[in-house]
Design a protein around this motif. Structure first.
Motif, PDB file in Angstrom:
ATOM      1  N   PRO A 220       4.107  16.470  -6.385  1.00 60.90           N
ATOM      2  CA  PRO A 220       3.718  15.466  -5.391  1.00 60.90           C
ATOM      3  C   PRO A 220       2.300  14.932  -5.629  1.00 60.90           C
ATOM      4  N   TRP A 221       2.143  13.633  -5.366  1.00 59.03           N
ATOM      5  CA  TRP A 221       0.838  12.980  -5.305  1.00 59.03           C
ATOM      6  C   TRP A 221       0.754  12.282  -3.952  1.00 59.03           C
ATOM      7  N   VAL A 222      -0.445  11.914  -3.554  1.00 61.10           N
ATOM      8  CA  VAL A 222      -0.628  11.284  -2.243  1.00 61.10           C
ATOM      9  C   VAL A 222      -1.555  10.079  -2.383  1.00 61.10           C
ATOM     10  N   LEU A 223      -1.226   9.000  -1.666  1.00 63.26           N
ATOM     11  CA  LEU A 223      -2.101   7.832  -1.588  1.00 63.26           C
ATOM     12  C   LEU A 223      -2.254   7.444  -0.118  1.00 63.26           C
ATOM     13  N   LEU A 224      -3.502   7.415   0.345  1.00 66.87           N
ATOM     14  CA  LEU A 224      -3.806   6.934   1.693  1.00 66.87           C
ATOM     15  C   LEU A 224      -4.433   5.549   1.577  1.00 66.87           C
ATOM     16  N   LEU A 225      -3.760   4.558   2.142  1.00 66.72           N
ATOM     17  CA  LEU A 225      -4.266   3.191   2.051  1.00 66.72           C
ATOM     18  C   LEU A 225      -5.461   3.011   2.994  1.00 66.72           C
ATOM     19  N   PRO A 226      -6.428   2.198   2.622  1.00 67.59           N
ATOM     20  CA  PRO A 226      -7.624   2.018   3.463  1.00 67.59           C
ATOM     21  C   PRO A 226      -7.303   1.249   4.743  1.00 67.59           C
ATOM     22  N   GLY A 227      -8.155   1.457   5.749  1.00 69.99           N
ATOM     23  CA  GLY A 227      -8.042   0.694   6.992  1.00 69.99           C
ATOM     24  C   GLY A 227      -6.831   1.053   7.821  1.00 69.99           C
ATOM     25  N   GLY A 228      -6.189   2.191   7.525  1.00 68.91           N
ATOM     26  CA  GLY A 228      -5.027   2.592   8.308  1.00 68.91           C
ATOM     27  C   GLY A 228      -3.813   1.708   8.106  1.00 68.91           C
ATOM     28  N   GLU A 229      -3.781   0.945   7.024  1.00 70.51           N
ATOM     29  CA  GLU A 229      -2.656   0.030   6.782  1.00 70.51           C
ATOM     30  C   GLU A 229      -1.467   0.774   6.202  1.00 70.51           C
ATOM     31  N   ASP A 230      -0.258   0.216   6.427  1.00 70.58           N
ATOM     32  CA  ASP A 230       0.934   0.741   5.773  1.00 70.58           C
ATOM     33  C   ASP A 230       1.251  -0.168   4.583  1.00 70.58           C
ATOM     34  N   PRO A 231       2.159   0.229   3.706  1.00 67.11           N
ATOM     35  CA  PRO A 231       2.434  -0.583   2.503  1.00 67.11           C
ATOM     36  C   PRO A 231       2.835  -2.018   2.823  1.00 67.11           C
ATOM     37  N   ASP A 232       3.642  -2.195   3.885  1.00 65.00           N
ATOM     38  CA  ASP A 232       4.097  -3.528   4.261  1.00 65.00           C
ATOM     39  C   ASP A 232       2.909  -4.442   4.599  1.00 65.00           C
ATOM     40  N   SER A 233       2.051  -3.982   5.492  1.00 59.22           N
ATOM     41  CA  SER A 233       0.910  -4.823   5.906  1.00 59.22           C
ATOM     42  C   SER A 233      -0.087  -4.992   4.768  1.00 59.22           C
ATOM     43  N   PHE A 234      -0.286  -3.949   3.965  1.00 58.52           N
ATOM     44  CA  PHE A 234      -1.240  -4.040   2.857  1.00 58.52           C
ATOM     45  C   PHE A 234      -0.800  -5.093   1.840  1.00 58.52           C
ATOM     46  N   ILE A 235       0.491  -5.068   1.491  1.00 57.23           N
ATOM     47  CA  ILE A 235       1.012  -6.054   0.532  1.00 57.23           C
ATOM     48  C   ILE A 235       0.872  -7.466   1.084  1.00 57.23           C
ATOM     49  N   ARG A 236       1.194  -7.646   2.372  1.00 56.41           N
ATOM     50  CA  ARG A 236       1.119  -8.985   2.959  1.00 56.41           C
ATOM     51  C   ARG A 236      -0.317  -9.483   3.034  1.00 56.41           C
TER      52      ARG A 236
END
Length: 634
Positions: free
Chosen positions: A332-348
């Motif tokens: 397992p690896w882990v990635l925490l996106l900045p600003g509390g964003e989820d992948p959907d909102s980050f991509i958009r």
């Protein structure tokens, strides 16, 4: 259990060249075909297919076998599933092989899937109709989905109506009991009436790995805080949330190609990533990661990147999921996106390139993530809390099945914590718990130690010659296998892989119906050998054997081939049986040449005399057996 008749019909109805051509580009190479390996990255083709023998061999990865082995490797399915897939591909009706009850159950299962497909089409067409205008605007506007993405994932809409689905089912003669059983209709117990379960919701069809609709997820368009945002189909014969990964049908090929999967939390996260070209993303269906889902991932990759929300609930889920992945042999690896964003909102909001940069720069190994979580929670600030955290991390490391990885993780944790590796090993051992044994009665004898396994020696020339003759003989009948089965005690091979091949074929021969006079299907038998090294050895030999003529062989020619093969085998047997005794004799002669002690010389001469007698007796016994067989066959 699948009947052998069914297996044989499916195998005979599937040409390996046609099958493999669905996955890789084959190029003619003499009597074979070759291609770049689908199992490893290579520049020079090492993947070979033999149309004559209906087998394949990948010399870069060592994998090989027949049509069933190939589809099991490519689709990561079990043997029964491979037989089913190839049967459908060949247009073979497998229902005739099933018991009456099994046929009825299979028919009911197919009917359920047909009902689910019908419902998915209805939801999709409703989304594209005037009734779905609001939902379509939500998907294309707020969620920035393209029309092609909506079609690809089969998104739909259930209008705010109590009987939209019910009326359509009546019109299209869909069994209402199926819709009720699958949770698409709900019964009002007081009024004894049926109504649509999914209302005013964007619909996400949930597919099996093979692409069949198994159930649905629904996202409400209502602003009512009392209304659940997401609901899933209830558990049914087709839908078990713990055994399905959303998007796996669309992601499996890219996961296999990249040798990595991205695990996210929601449907929209998967869809947004796929639309952006990150097509190795999947999600658990509204549940925490399960062991079954980890096993599915392991079919395609050994590496998984957690990309859950960075809130406390998301971190807690990832901490639990890490141990599940480790226990299944995944990294397992882990990635925490900045600003509390989820992948959907980050991509958009930031686009694909920013997302890819985050993955390259900020993903962390699971140990770093665990330590960060424990530090953020203040658990590393006091000895008693830190001890609990260290126990949790060493417990995770203890789940790693690979001993080398386990050692490296312990070294890394020792460096990060400043705690000796010796102490961490003790903590890990105590976390595993004491190993207890049942008490032994006072007068009971201690169990005898298990005999040490015979040492494995490199494959000798005589052993390879013996296997070549044995495998080639199977093209012409069972005569050689019958001899091997009746003289098995005599045929002891020192190479473990060679011995496994012999044992498998002899065992398979003994299972044959005595009325079966034709030879066994050697390609199928080799593919079913359990020991990978033995399977690879047998396939390598089989590839190098002379190819049978394509033109029909006359009976007298077939007899000549069989007799030649039998002669080669019997000569190989004689060499194989006598070789250990001849080697022992050479060793004795060397000892005699080097000794000066009369007493020792006398003992060596006695042993040499006994050995010569044993060699003569064994030679006569084997020669007698060989002559009897040759006379019988002449």
């Amino acid at each position: 259990m699948i009947p052998q008749r069914m297996i044989d019909e499916v195998r005979q109805g599937t040409d390996i060249v046609d099958l493999v051509s669905d996955y890789v580009r084959l190029m003619p190479s003499g009597r074979h075909f070759k291609a770049l390996s689908p199992f490893s990255q290579e520049k020079t083709p090492s993947f070979i297919v033999s149309p004559d023998k209906q087998i394949f061999k990948c010399f870069s990865s060592g994998k090989g076998g027949n049509v069933f082995s190939f589809i099991m490797e490519m689709e990561k399915v079990t043997f029964p599933e491979a037989v089913e897939l190839l049967a459908k591909r060949a247009g073979i009706d497998v229902s005739k092989y099933r018991e009456q009850g099994a046929r009825r159950e299979e028919k009911q299962q197919d009917s359920r899937f047909e009902t689910l497909r019908w419902a998915a089409r209805l939801f999709f067409h409703t989304l594209e109709s005037d009734a779905g205008a609001q939902a379509y605007a939500y998907l294309t506007g707020s969620r920035s989905l393209e029309a092609a993405t909506i079609r690809r994932f089969g998104l739909g809409f259930a209008p705010e109506s109590w009987d939209h689905l019910l009326h359509a089912a009546t019109r299209d003669r869909i069994p209402v009991e199926h819709l009720t059983e699958l949770g698409l209709l709900t019964r009002h117990h007081q009024r004894n009436t049926l109504y649509d379960t999914l209302r005013n919701r964007v619909i996400f069809p949930i597919f099996t790995i093979g692409g069949q609709v198994a159930g649905f997820g629904g996202r409400t368009l209502s602003d009512d805080p009392e209304t659940p945002k997401y609901i899933n189909s209830p558990e049914s014969a087709t839908f078990e949330k713990s055994k399905i990964l959303y998007g796996m049908h669309a992601a499996k090929d890219e996961i296999r190609r990249q040798e990595a999967a991205i695990l996210v939390e929601g449907y929209m996260d998967v869809i947004a990533l796929h639309q952006a070209g990150v097509t190795n993303a999947v999600a658990s269906c509204g549940t925490a990661l399960t062991r079954y889902q980890a096993k599915i991932l392991k079919r395609y990759t050994s590496r998984v990147l957690f990309l859950y929300d960075g809130d406390n609930a998301g971190k807690k889920s990832m901490l639990a999921g890490i141990d599940i992945l480790l226990s299944e042999g995944l990294t397992p690896w882990v990635l925490l996106l900045p600003g509390g964003e989820d992948p959907d909102s980050f991509i958009r909001n930031r686009g694909k390139e920013a997302f890819m940069e985050e993955m390259r720069s900020n993903r962390t190994p699971f140990l770093d993530f665990q330590l960060r979580c424990f530090r953020d929670a203040g658990m590393m600030d006091s000895p008693d809390q830190a001890s609990r955290a260290v126990s949790a991390m060493t417990r995770s490391i203890s789940l790693v099945p690979d001993p080398v990885q386990k050692e490296l993780y312990l070294d890394e944790l020792s460096k990060q914590l400043g705690i000796s590796r010796k102490t961490l090993v003790k903590v890990m051992a105590s976390a595993d718990g004491p190993k207890t044994h049942a008490p032994r009665a006072r007068d009971e004898e201690p169990p005898a130690p298990a005999p040490a396994p015979a040492p494995n020696r490199p494959l000798s020339v005589s052993e390879r010659t013996f296997l070549e003759a044995l495998l080639e003989s199977t093209f012409y009948g069972n005569e050689v296998l019958a001899f091997a089965a009746s003289h098995e005690q005599m045929l002891s091979l020192t190479n473990h892989a060679a011995q496994a091949v012999l044992r498998h074929l002899v065992d398979r021969f003994r299972q044959l119906d005595p009325k079966e006079h034709h030879g066994i299907d050697i390609a199928a038998e080799i593919s079913s050998i359990g020991m990978e090294e033995a399977r690879s050895l047998a396939l390598d030999i089989l590839f190098r054997l002379p190819v049978q003529e394509q033109a029909p062989i006359l009976p007298d020619q077939l007899m000549q081939h069989a007799r030649r093969c039998l002669s080669h085998f019997l000569i190989a047997v004689k060499t194989l049986v006598l070789e250990p005794l001849q080697l022992e004799k050479q060793a004795l002669l060397s000892q005699l040449a080097g000794t000066t002690e009369k007493h020792e010389e006398k003992q060596l001469f006695i042993r040499l005399h006994d050995l010569n007698s044993k060699i003569r007796a064994m030679d006569q016994e084997v020669t007698g057996s060989i002559n009897a067989i040759l006379e019988r066959e002449s």
